[in-house]
Structure formats: structure tokens, C-alpha cells
Design a protein around this motif. Sequence first.
Motif, PDB file in Angstrom:
ATOM      1  N   ALA A 139       0.094-150.443  30.265  1.00  0.00           N
ATOM      2  CA  ALA A 139      -1.453-150.504  30.199  1.00  0.00           C
ATOM      3  C   ALA A 139      -2.391-151.264  31.028  1.00  0.00           C
ATOM      4  O   ALA A 139      -3.287-151.382  31.374  1.00  0.00           O
ATOM      5  N   TRP A 140      -1.609-152.944  31.490  1.00  0.00           N
ATOM      6  CA  TRP A 140      -2.362-153.942  32.031  1.00  0.00           C
ATOM      7  C   TRP A 140      -2.120-153.400  33.666  1.00  0.00           C
ATOM      8  O   TRP A 140      -2.795-153.557  34.292  1.00  0.00           O
ATOM      9  N   ARG A 141      -1.343-152.730  34.501  1.00  0.00           N
ATOM     10  CA  ARG A 141      -1.371-152.360  35.140  1.00  0.00           C
ATOM     11  C   ARG A 141      -1.873-150.741  35.947  1.00  0.00           C
ATOM     12  O   ARG A 141      -1.547-150.233  36.981  1.00  0.00           O
ATOM     13  N   ALA A 221      -1.909-147.091  22.956  1.00  0.00           N
ATOM     14  CA  ALA A 221      -2.768-147.256  21.878  1.00  0.00           C
ATOM     15  C   ALA A 221      -3.537-148.344  22.834  1.00  0.00           C
ATOM     16  O   ALA A 221      -4.226-148.918  22.120  1.00  0.00           O
ATOM     17  N   MET A 222      -2.867-149.128  23.540  1.00  0.00           N
ATOM     18  CA  MET A 222      -3.177-150.176  24.046  1.00  0.00           C
ATOM     19  C   MET A 222      -4.431-150.068  24.879  1.00  0.00           C
ATOM     20  O   MET A 222      -5.516-150.687  25.201  1.00  0.00           O
ATOM     21  N   LEU A 223      -4.557-148.465  25.987  1.00  0.00           N
ATOM     22  CA  LEU A 223      -5.826-147.986  27.057  1.00  0.00           C
ATOM     23  C   LEU A 223      -6.885-147.935  25.787  1.00  0.00           C
ATOM     24  O   LEU A 223      -8.029-147.760  25.831  1.00  0.00           O
ATOM     25  N   GLU A 224      -6.437-146.896  24.377  1.00  0.00           N
ATOM     26  CA  GLU A 224      -7.371-146.754  23.208  1.00  0.00           C
ATOM     27  C   GLU A 224      -8.209-147.679  23.199  1.00  0.00           C
ATOM     28  O   GLU A 224      -9.049-148.111  23.092  1.00  0.00           O
ATOM     29  N   THR A 225      -7.293-149.104  22.888  1.00  0.00           N
ATOM     30  CA  THR A 225      -7.766-149.903  22.395  1.00  0.00           C
ATOM     31  C   THR A 225      -8.957-150.830  23.565  1.00  0.00           C
ATOM     32  O   THR A 225      -9.998-151.633  22.701  1.00  0.00           O
ATOM     33  N   LEU A 226      -7.958-150.639  24.137  1.00  0.00           N
ATOM     34  CA  LEU A 226      -9.050-151.548  25.966  1.00  0.00           C
ATOM     35  C   LEU A 226     -10.274-150.790  26.192  1.00  0.00           C
ATOM     36  O   LEU A 226     -10.925-151.610  26.323  1.00  0.00           O
ATOM     37  N   ALA A 227     -10.672-149.638  25.214  1.00  0.00           N
ATOM     38  CA  ALA A 227     -11.673-148.713  25.692  1.00  0.00           C
ATOM     39  C   ALA A 227     -12.629-149.355  24.385  1.00  0.00           C
ATOM     40  O   ALA A 227     -13.871-148.750  25.058  1.00  0.00           O
ATOM     41  N   GLU A 228     -12.151-149.868  23.544  1.00  0.00           N
ATOM     42  CA  GLU A 228     -13.379-150.035  22.606  1.00  0.00           C
ATOM     43  C   GLU A 228     -14.300-151.408  22.908  1.00  0.00           C
ATOM     44  O   GLU A 228     -14.228-151.912  23.730  1.00  0.00           O
ATOM     45  N   ARG A 242      -5.719-161.643  30.674  1.00  0.00           N
ATOM     46  CA  ARG A 242      -4.890-161.747  29.579  1.00  0.00           C
ATOM     47  C   ARG A 242      -4.234-162.358  28.425  1.00  0.00           C
ATOM     48  O   ARG A 242      -4.326-161.337  27.284  1.00  0.00           O
ATOM     49  N   ALA A 243      -5.470-163.478  28.377  1.00  0.00           N
ATOM     50  CA  ALA A 243      -6.051-162.555  26.601  1.00  0.00           C
ATOM     51  C   ALA A 243      -6.730-162.038  26.176  1.00  0.00           C
ATOM     52  O   ALA A 243      -6.453-160.946  25.561  1.00  0.00           O
ATOM     53  N   VAL A 244      -6.696-161.137  27.372  1.00  0.00           N
ATOM     54  CA  VAL A 244      -7.885-159.791  26.332  1.00  0.00           C
ATOM     55  C   VAL A 244      -6.633-158.758  25.959  1.00  0.00           C
ATOM     56  O   VAL A 244      -6.428-158.609  24.957  1.00  0.00           O
ATOM     57  N   ILE A 245      -5.786-158.595  27.098  1.00  0.00           N
ATOM     58  CA  ILE A 245      -4.762-157.926  27.360  1.00  0.00           C
ATOM     59  C   ILE A 245      -3.170-158.622  25.545  1.00  0.00           C
ATOM     60  O   ILE A 245      -3.230-157.827  24.902  1.00  0.00           O
ATOM     61  N   GLY A 252      -4.135-153.936  18.954  1.00  0.00           N
ATOM     62  CA  GLY A 252      -4.339-152.503  18.118  1.00  0.00           C
ATOM     63  C   GLY A 252      -3.288-151.476  18.075  1.00  0.00           C
ATOM     64  O   GLY A 252      -3.191-150.517  17.825  1.00  0.00           O
ATOM     65  N   ALA A 253      -2.173-151.641  19.107  1.00  0.00           N
ATOM     66  CA  ALA A 253      -0.934-150.805  19.467  1.00  0.00           C
ATOM     67  C   ALA A 253       0.386-151.417  18.300  1.00  0.00           C
ATOM     68  O   ALA A 253       1.057-150.888  17.684  1.00  0.00           O
ATOM     69  N   PHE A 254      -0.021-152.566  17.099  1.00  0.00           N
ATOM     70  CA  PHE A 254       0.948-152.784  16.543  1.00  0.00           C
ATOM     71  C   PHE A 254       1.141-151.804  15.394  1.00  0.00           C
ATOM     72  O   PHE A 254       2.166-151.550  14.873  1.00  0.00           O
ATOM     73  N   ALA A 255       0.066-151.189  14.626  1.00  0.00           N
ATOM     74  CA  ALA A 255       0.249-150.701  13.491  1.00  0.00           C
ATOM     75  C   ALA A 255       1.057-148.757  14.227  1.00  0.00           C
ATOM     76  O   ALA A 255       2.210-148.992  13.343  1.00  0.00           O
TER      77      ALA A 255
END
Lengths: 332, 530
Positions: A139-141, A221-228, A242-245, A252-255
Motif C-alpha cells: 500500500a505504501w509503495r 483496505a489501506m488503499l480504501e482508507t488512504l482515499a478517505e 509514515r504516520a499517515v500510513i 482502517g485495515a484492522f477490522a
Amino acid sequence: MTGFGGFLLRRAVGTVITLLAISVIVYVVFYVTPGNVAQITCGPRCSPAQVHQVAEQLHLGDPLYARYGDFLQGLFTGHDYSTGTSVEHCEAPCLGLSYQTDQQVTALILTKLPVSLSLVLGAMVLWLLLGVGTGVLSAWRRGRLSERVLTAVTLAGTATPVFVIGLVLMIVVCGELRLLPFPQYVALTDDPEQWAWNLLLPWLSLALIEAATFARLTRAAMLETLAEDHIRTFRAYGVGERAVIGRHALRGAFAPVIALNANNVGSAVGGAVLTETLFGLPGIGQELVHAVKVVDLPVVVGMVLVIGFFVVLANAVADVLYAVADRRVVLA
Amino acid sequence: MSLVRVTDLTVDFGGLRAVDGLSFTLRPGAALALVGESGSGKSTVASALLGLHRDTGARVGGAIEVAGVDVQRAGEEELRGLRGGRAAMVFQDPLSSLDPYYAIGDQIAEVYRVHHRASRRAARARAVEVLDRVGIPDAPRRSRSRPHEFSGGMRQRALIAMALACRPDLLIADEPTTALDVTVQAQILDLLHTLREETGTGLLLVTHDVGVAAESVDEVLVMRHGRVVEHGPVADVLGSPAEPYTRALLAAVPRVEAARAPSGERGEVVLEATGLRREFGRGKGAFAAVDDVSLTVRRGETLGIVGESGSGKTTLGRMLVGLLEPTAGEVRYDGRARAGVRPDVQMVFQDPVSSLNPRRTVGESVADPLRARGERDERLIRARVGELLERVGLERAHQDRYPHEFSGGQRQRVGIARALAAEPRVIVCDEPVSALDVTTQAQVVALLGELQRELGLALVFVAHDLAVVRQVSDRVAVMRGGRIVESGPADQVYDAPRDPYTRRLLAAVPSLDPAVAATRRTARRELTEV
């Protein structure tokens, strides 16, 4: 706290009802399945008289409800079985005796369960670390070469059967490189170090397959959250990537990860047959497949109930974690 | 020395030019509003000021200087120092602009620690301080709440608190009140005003609402298609606009002061509700969304139902159409008690995007009521659908297109055509224009009036916007907490409101005249102090 107590109580009652329903279904399915159970149990060389005797002994002629009643009685109060020569007491919760070996099913499960739990829980730690780690990384890269390589690898992981990965691992690690002996189950209570070394390859092969799913789920899930919108907020306030990710997007990916993990752990307790067979681990899955083949009803019912119990348990744990992670969720 | 200096700014997204040669400056402590309809590029400008388009694929040209930082050339570190530190953004749509998983105080503290060497404790203390400053009651305790535990107005306050945390020189507020009720909007605008008076912070306000701009700024810049249409002091631009577009924009804005043009003939009562009540939830959680509401609607007349969010107006509308069964009371149609949905009473929904199935052509959607009535002849259906689309100002050939090919206003026209297909005598419109730009809004409102005169429709117009409701309604009912607090002829309710709540609502409506806005602000202060 009344909320949490109530949740546990409702879950416990729900679990019991679910398990009873499962046992009824298994009984009915086996009752209507064609085939001569007594003949199979007795063996191919039995005379018709012997087969008849076995059928008598196993109460195969009794109506379905009577046999199920017997089973319930044993489950809650225990049961006495006559084995022809002596009377054997089976304490509650008694799941009956194996048709094949006359062994108590409860005891049989207790010998198999540690093997399955060792395999699944160990593999779970690995697949979470590998899967979530890979997911975060890709997701980061995102969009870069390293991400595409990771995506390709995880896709290959999902597509490769466990016996291929396991065999390759064994041939390379144990055969060619001789880094490890060929795996052989050692109980944790006997020798923790040998337990871990021997389970390493089974853990890896089971985890590699599962990790791929988790990596893809985490990434999505992370990409979805990153778009929020709230991610945009923190970026607009100078919060570093780094903190954002790591702090906001990962949360957001936890659930979804918890939910999927609960499912996988639950079903792998009885479903890791291929891994168990490949590495010669005497776990629940292997035993269950054997019991189904020889129509060993008490063993099948017992195993299915244990598996069902773990699926329900894993999901209850997931619900609690879910509510802890996200305060908007109310346990019900 | 300017706080903001933008010179010849262009922003391209792929082949689309969102901002085209925009230049403006902002003095320290001054306030400028970027006003425009959707797609005018105003939010894109706001993002560009903080360099938020970096690494998104957008191409940004021209020069941007904010608080002494050259945004186009600044390094990553310098840019991060600017963001939130010297220029802070107050975002729109407060529910999704905060992380749902963390306490609000912690989120503000996190931002503070990005810009200041401070301990967690000190950052947390600063968060409580700014939350208190923006008027969050019991800030030390409420700072531990998560966003969903705050009301919409409080979340917007929290976002303003976040912006204040690092004492920036510039606040960039992107539609800061769009999601809020009119009384809450007034509070937020007043708060921004007071904060600016106290701290001397500059303000760049991005808004589609001319009234909001009139309330809050010294200068207005009107944008359209990414370009400047008109730029000048707020009183000049709004008072005597030089450009035709500005004039058209201002003419489209509904005025709460203006009475409705007299409508056509009124006929017999078609829809009558008595003692309507609707409860949601069970046991201790039960509450009445609508409580003892009675009303009548006559042929050819429009009944406006106005109220803030949670007032029960949508629930009431749904019961009138028969989409919801009342817990108590009854709806009579043509004098007879009625249960369930019937073709004579139709509904037009708020969101034209989600109320049309994206996978079906609009023709299929409009044909639904015809098919439901048992029409099977495809040729006849096509002809009738074409007629209906023409009737609402679209083209016959449009029936084979999909919803995404239409603009918001056109989609709402499709929604109206679908309602007309059943040949209704009553149409309940639930916030039919609140998702639309003002010029589109005016067109849709005009269309509804035209249809009403021609077909003798009875309309129930449910909305939160007091000015729009006045524009369309013969009679008005003001709702609060599930009850009608005041009702009567529109002019009487608006010009001589009897209920204190109606008076407060009317005082909160932003005025297009900056002078009037200032008087109203003072009046509001007195109203809240009483």
C-alpha cells in the motif's frame, strides 16, 4: 460491564444452540447416507451373522431420534457402554465410542487437538506478520516497481496449492540443504524447542498460502482508507507519510483483517488436512477424513462439533476485538 | 508583504484544466472568499495553496507564495512546516474529515506535535485549550470523545480547533458550513468572525453560498470554469456586480425576504393527514420522529415543510407517500383512508445520484411506473417516456443514456419525469434541490412551478433551506423535534413569525447584503445571550 457480560452470555447460549443444530444435521446426513455401516465397520471378511451382531451392538437398527437421544444423554450426563466382555463408563461430555476402535471419542479428540492447535495458531502468527506486513508495504509503495513485484508474489502464493509449497520446502530445506530434519510431531509439553523446529515447515507452508490473502486484503483496505477524507486532513496538516500510513491507514485495515482471521483460524483447525497429511501431523483434519471414509459416526460428530466450537469461538473473539478497536461498534 | 500571492495559477488534471490563469493576493489579516458553483475550480485552488496536489498526477503551473513559502519550489520539510503550522485548512464535511478511530483531542495533539517540540501532555493540554476556545462545552472531558460522539456542529468546531492549534497566519476554510443546519451555520460563521477579530488571522473562504461569503469576508472573487469572473470588495461585487455571470448567479440565489409570485387556482383538498405519529426503535431506545402532525394539501397549491436535520420532515414526507406506515394517525387521500403506496401520490428524492439505478438507462427508470401500472406495449412506453423527458426539459433521445451521463440538475429532472409517469395528483419533494448549484436550483424550482400550474398538481416541498421554501410555497409549516411549531400562509410565517424558534431560524439565514449581515450578527448575539 453489564454490556460485556450480556454479550458473553448471549454468545454462550448461541454457541450451544449452533452446536446442537450441527450435531442434528450430521446425524441426519449420516442416517440417510446409503451404505451398510455395519459391514464397513466390521470389515470385508465378516460373515452376515457377525455383521448383524455389530449392527445390534452399535444400535444401528434403532430409530434416528433414539440414537440421537442416546448421544445427547451421553453428552450431558455420561454413558455406560458394554463392549461385550466388560462395561466401560464414558464421562460427560461423552461423545460416544468410535465404531472402529471402541476408543472414547472425547479422549481421541484430546490427543488430536493439541496437534491441530499447534499447527494453526503458530501458522496464524506467521500469516498475520507476513500478510499484513506485505500488505502495508505494497500500500505504501503503491504504483511502484516494488509493489508490482509484491503483488505478483502474493498472487502466485494464492494460486499455489499447499502440497506444492510444502513439498518444495521439504525437498529444499530438509533434503538438499539439510537445515532441518524431516518434520515429525513433538508435543509442546515434551520439548518446546523440538516442537517449534519440527513445526516450522508446516507453519510456513500453511502461512504462505494464507498470507497472500491477508496481504491483498490489507492492501485493499489501506488503499480504501488512504482515499478517505480524514487522511487528506492529516496530510494537509503536515503529518508525515509514515504516520499517515502506520497510524491512520493501517487502523482502517484492522477490522477486515480481524474478521478474515477469525474465519481462517476457525476453519483451519479442522481444515488443514493437506498440511497435516503432507507433514504427517496427527491432527483433527486427518482423523476426520479417515472417520468419514469408514462412516465412523461418533468420531465425525465429535470432530465436527469441536471444529464448530472453534469457528464460533474465533468469531466471538473477533467481535470483541472489533468493538475494542472501533468504539462505534456496540457488542450485541 | 502579502500573506498569499498567487500568480497565473493553472492546475491540470489529465486533459482537464481545472484552474486557468488565476491571480490574487491576500493581505495579512484580511478575508477573501472564492465563490463559484461546482466545478468552478475553487476547492482546487485551496488545495494548491498547501501544495496538496503534489504526487497526485495533477500539473500545477504559475507561482504560489503562502506566508513566505514558495509552495511550488519548497522541499518536503518546508511544505510540511507550512501545512497546519502557518496555513491551516478547515475542511468540509466534518464527519469524514476526522479519523473515526481516535479521540478528537489526540488528533489535535498529533497535529500540534508535528509542528512543535512538545510532550504528549503539553500537546494534549493545547488541544483542550483550543477545543475550549471554539466553544466545546466541558472540553477536558469531551476531548476524549471520538468523532461519532460529536454532533455535526461540534465536529466542525473541532476542525476549527485543529486549525487554530498551531496559531497559523492563514485559515483556509473549504465549505466549512455546507453540511450544517442554518442555525449551526450561523454559529460557526460567527465563531470564525470572532476568532479573526481576536487573533488577526487571514481567511480564505471557499464556498458555493454567496450568503455565507457576504457574512464573512472583505473581498470576493467569483470563479467560473477555473477563471476569475469578478474580484473586488464584497459590498461592490454583491451590491453592484459588473459581470453578467455574477448578476445571473446573484439573481438565482433565493431570497428569504422575497414573497412568492402568486400561484394558480386552488382546488379541493386532495391529501389530508391527521394526528400522524411515527416511532423508531423499541423499549428504552424508542423515540417519536414525528409526533401528532396534521396537515392538508389542496389541488394546485404548494405546502412547504421546513425544518433542520432531525426535525422529522423526511419521515413525515415518507408517511405522506405511504413509504412508511404511521405508528398512529392516518393519511386520507380524496377523503378516503389510504394504506401503502399508490400511483396518485409520488415522490421526488433528494439525491438524484443515488435515487437512480446507475446500471439502467434513465428511460428504463422513468418507465418503471408505467410498467407497474401494467403497460406492456414497448412502443407506447417509449413514446410516453420520450414525452415525459421533453416535458421536464430534456430530450426524447436521452432515454437511452445512463445516469452518469447527466449533470446533477438533469438527473433531478429525470427524477421528476419518473414521478410524473404515474400521473400523480400529489408529489412530495424531499429536498429536491439541496444537492444542486443555485442556478440549477432555480431552474428545477421553476420547472416544478410550471408543472404545478399546468397539471394542477398539489406539491409538498420538504426542505431545510428557508429561502427556497419561501420561493415555492403558498403555505408553510415549520417543524422542530417531530412537531409543527408554526404554520400558515408563507408571507405570514416569514414576515411575522410568532414562534421563537421560527424567529431564530430566520435570524440565522445569511444575507446577501454585508451590512444586513452585520446587523443580523449583532441580533443573533443578543438572541443567544437572552
